[in-house]
Write an enzyme that holds these catalytic residues in place. Structure first.
Site, PDB file in Angstrom:
ATOM      1  N   THR A 126     128.990 109.068  15.855  1.00  0.00           N
ATOM      2  CA  THR A 126     127.932 109.704  16.695  1.00  0.00           C
ATOM      3  C   THR A 126     126.935 108.441  16.794  1.00  0.00           C
ATOM      4  OG1 THR A 126     125.904 111.101  16.533  1.00  0.00           O
ATOM      5  CG2 THR A 126     127.066 110.570  14.476  1.00  0.00           C
ATOM      6  N   ASP A 127     126.169 108.711  17.729  1.00  0.00           N
ATOM      7  CA  ASP A 127     124.772 107.772  18.147  1.00  0.00           C
ATOM      8  C   ASP A 127     123.732 107.777  17.208  1.00  0.00           C
ATOM      9  OD1 ASP A 127     124.048 110.115  19.166  1.00  0.00           O
ATOM     10  OD2 ASP A 127     123.190 109.278  21.051  1.00  0.00           O
ATOM     11  N   GLU A 128     123.695 108.995  16.468  1.00  0.00           N
ATOM     12  CA  GLU A 128     122.694 109.336  15.344  1.00  0.00           C
ATOM     13  C   GLU A 128     122.478 108.276  14.204  1.00  0.00           C
ATOM     14  OE1 GLU A 128     121.945 113.407  14.881  1.00  0.00           O
ATOM     15  OE2 GLU A 128     122.911 114.224  16.721  1.00  0.00           O
ATOM     16  N   TYR A 154     122.824 114.784   7.769  1.00  0.00           N
ATOM     17  CA  TYR A 154     124.129 114.566   8.772  1.00  0.00           C
ATOM     18  C   TYR A 154     124.382 113.033   8.995  1.00  0.00           C
ATOM     19  CZ  TYR A 154     126.589 114.534  13.210  1.00  0.00           C
ATOM     20  OH  TYR A 154     127.496 114.256  14.066  1.00  0.00           O
ATOM     21  N   LYS A 158     127.648 110.515   8.415  1.00  0.00           N
ATOM     22  CA  LYS A 158     128.350 109.993   9.483  1.00  0.00           C
ATOM     23  C   LYS A 158     128.209 108.477   9.305  1.00  0.00           C
ATOM     24  CE  LYS A 158     130.372 111.649  12.319  1.00  0.00           C
ATOM     25  NZ  LYS A 158     131.936 112.300  12.265  1.00  0.00           N
TER      26      LYS A 158
END
Ligand code: NAD
Ligand code: TYD
Length: 338
Positions: A126-128, A154, A158
């Site tokens: 994810t870009d997060e 989260y 990741k």
């Protein structure tokens, strides 16, 4: 025929990926593995059961013995790892399961790939992992070289998994690729995430909880564009590389909510500003130059069209999300395994 393991295929993106692959890669057999947590829903896969190229297996990616037995038996050519705990708010309430599934589960899959010499492991990230961008610098975007700088349990889980995947490549030569995508939307998204939650609540005339002032920005990608990007990475992506995926569709949350209200013919009075999420990332924005230049990927569905299609899907398939809201999707799942 190639054999591909899709983990987390009873979830939102994994489910869409199963359909994408069955339709576009008829020479590939899919084994879909899912632990069927609260986010897994066999109703999502109804249209895949019965396809001779599709098989479902219930199991947990953190269960090493089970995973090794599966790999021994199936002889996979490719593993695509979607399985994860995926909701930021839940990670704030209960971080531990995020670390277990997202980090340790990924490690088990990597070990299995090494043990059984699987030619390709793809990590869906994810870009997060890049943290957030300021709201007043629209010129800034995440590239693959942006430092990892996470905000939530989260995103930290990741990012840890990504680092592990890349470390396995460097240390053991595991043939990996990683993709980091922006926020997805489309059919089969669990109604805890912004877009389906707002559609469900607005349909029922319930309050629409907007965090803070609703000014946080997300870069929305129609889920099918994400699935196609992953398929292109599997086909032609370079081993050991990270690819960002996003289509320059930035919207403030409040704009998204108002679009949904308008499309459903509801009143803006439903908007209820609530306490902000702790550590709330301000803005995500992806620079997709690498995947565009190297693999020729482009998004095909822009936000205005995609959100309309998505709202229509939720209106026409209200049974799918109503069964989640009333809990009966769990009994469907239990029936399939008794
Ligand atoms: P989701 O929560 O809808 O689905 C996750 C699936 O994984 C569920 O079916 C769940 O049952 C399964 N699962 C959970 N723990 C498991 C375990 N231990 N073993 C086996 N299966 C397990 O999530 P999603 O939105 O479809 O996201 C899929 C992947 O894409 C995740 O890795 C997520 O980090 C990533 N991603 C999501 C987005 C987004 O906007 N949703 C954006 C970028 C990346
Ligand atoms: P979400 O769909 O949870 O995705 P993520 O946090 O991974 O980006 O949330 C998208 C945005 O919408 C995020 O800025 C938080 C906000 N949000 C609300 O304002 N209200 C809500 O009820 C939810 C679930 C999210």
């Amino acid at each position: 025929m190639k054999k591909l393991l899709v983990t987390g295929g009873a979830g939102f993106i994994g489910g869409n990926f199963v359909y994408y692959m069955l339709e576009n890669y008829p020479e590939t057999k899919l084994v879909c593995l899912d632990a069927l947590t609260y986010a897994g829903n066999l109703e999502t896969l109804k249209g895949a059961f019965g396809n001779p190229n599709f098989k479902f297996v219930k199991g947990d990616i953190t269960d090493r013995k089970f995973i090794y037995e599966l790999f021994e038996k199936e002889n996979f050519d490719t593993v695509v790892n979607f399985a994860a705990e995926s909701h930021v708010d839940r990670s704030i309430e209960e971080p531990e399961v995020f670390l277990k599934t997202n980090i340790l589960g990924t490690q088990v899959l990597l070990d299995a790939c090494n043990k059984y010499s699987v030619p390709r492991f793809h990590q869906v990230s994810t870009d997060e992992v890049y943290g957030d961008l300021p709201l007043d610098r629209p010129d800034l975007m995440f590239t693959e070289d942006t430092p990892i700088h996470t905000s939530s349990p989260y995103s930290a889980s990741k990012a840890s998994a990504d680092l592990l995947v890349l470390a396995y490549h460097r240390t053991f030569g595991t043939p990996v690729t990683v993709s980091r995508c922006s926020n997805n939307y489309g059919p089969y998204q669990f109604p805890e995430k912004l877009i389906p939650l707002m559609i469900a609540n607005a349909t029922h005339g319930k309050a629409l909880p907007v965090y803070g002032e609703g000014l946080n920005v997300r870069d929305w990608l129609y889920v099918e564009d994400h699935c196609r990007a992953i398929a292109m990475i599997l086909d032609n992506g370079r081993i050991g590389e990270v690819y960002n995926i996003g289509g320059h569709n930035e919207r403030a949350n409040i704009q998204v909510v108002k679009t949904i209200i308008k499309a459903l013919g509801k009143s803006e009075d439903l908007i209820t500003y609530v306490k902000d999420r702790p550590g709330h990332d301000r803005r995500y924005a992806i620079d997709p130059k690498k995947i565009s230049n190297e693999l020729g990927w482009q998004p095909l569905t822009l936000f205005d069209e995609g959100i309309e299609k998505t709202i229509r899907w939720y209106v026409e398939n209200s049974g799918w999300w109503e069964n989640i809201l009333n809990g009966s999707y769990r009994s469907y799942t239990e029936e399939m395994f008794t």
